[in-house]
Design a protein around this motif. Structure first.
Motif, short mmCIF file in Angstrom:
data_model
loop_
_atom_site.label_atom_id
_atom_site.label_comp_id
_atom_site.label_asym_id
_atom_site.label_seq_id
_atom_site.Cartn_x
_atom_site.Cartn_y
_atom_site.Cartn_z
N LYS A 75 0.74 -1.32 -0.10
CA LYS A 75 0.04 -0.01 -0.21
C LYS A 75 0.79 1.02 0.27
N ASN A 77 0.81 5.96 -1.00
CA ASN A 77 -0.02 6.87 -1.43
C ASN A 77 0.78 7.41 -2.80
N MET A 83 -2.82 3.70 -3.58
CA MET A 83 -2.99 2.28 -4.20
C MET A 83 -2.41 1.11 -3.50
N LEU A 103 -4.89 -4.75 -8.27
CA LEU A 103 -4.76 -3.44 -7.98
C LEU A 103 -6.10 -2.89 -7.50
N ASP A 104 -5.82 -1.84 -6.44
CA ASP A 104 -6.81 -1.10 -5.72
C ASP A 104 -6.55 0.27 -5.70
N MET A 105 -6.88 0.99 -6.64
CA MET A 105 -6.72 2.56 -6.79
C MET A 105 -7.79 3.36 -6.32
N GLN A 106 -7.57 4.16 -5.37
CA GLN A 106 -8.40 5.26 -4.69
C GLN A 106 -8.03 6.48 -5.08
N VAL A 108 -7.09 8.27 -7.53
CA VAL A 108 -5.68 8.71 -8.15
C VAL A 108 -6.21 9.74 -9.39
N ALA A 113 -1.50 11.19 -13.47
CA ALA A 113 -0.90 10.07 -13.86
C ALA A 113 -0.49 10.28 -15.35
#
Length: 119
Positions: A75, A77, A83, A103-106, A108, A113
């Motif tokens: 994990k 930031n 992520m 993948l766990d993207m919050q 973003v 990116a």
């Protein structure tokens, strides 16, 4: 545990070109991993610098065994969000390496990116 990990400096020690020095058109290559090592570690890093990316508050674990790298509960930031990732990289067959990643993207930032990964 570390406050700072600057992978750009580490890459200079290996003689590998810095990520920003690599040609954009250069094809990706399979990275072979040693099969004779059984190595695991957990990490907690305040800030990781990689090329032009900054990862903050990184935690998780990795385990290398039989040439397969297992990532567990990583994990961090980055890109104005958070992520998480877990999975494995198996290059034991260099002609057909396997990559299985969750993948766990919050939250973003898509513009951030884009500017970070756009070459």
């Amino acid at each position: 545990t570390s406050k700072l990990l600057n992978t750009n400096e580490l890459m200079q020690l290996t003689g590998e070109p810095k990520p920003e020095d690599k040609k954009a058109a250069e094809p990706m290559q399979v990275v072979a991993l040693p099969a004779n090592i059984d190595f695991g570690f957990s990490c907690a890093v305040g800030k990781i610098l990689y090329d032009n990316m900054v990862l903050e508050n990184a935690t998780g674990a990795m385990h290398l065994k039989n040439g397969i790298l297992q990532l567990e509960k990583l994990k961090f930031n980055t890109l104005e969000g958070a992520m998480g990732m877990a999975g494995k990289y198996n290059p034991t067959n260099l002609q057909s390496p396997l990559f299985d990643m969750d993948l766990d993207m919050q939250n973003v930032s898509i513009p951030k990116a884009y500017s970070t990964f756009n070459s």
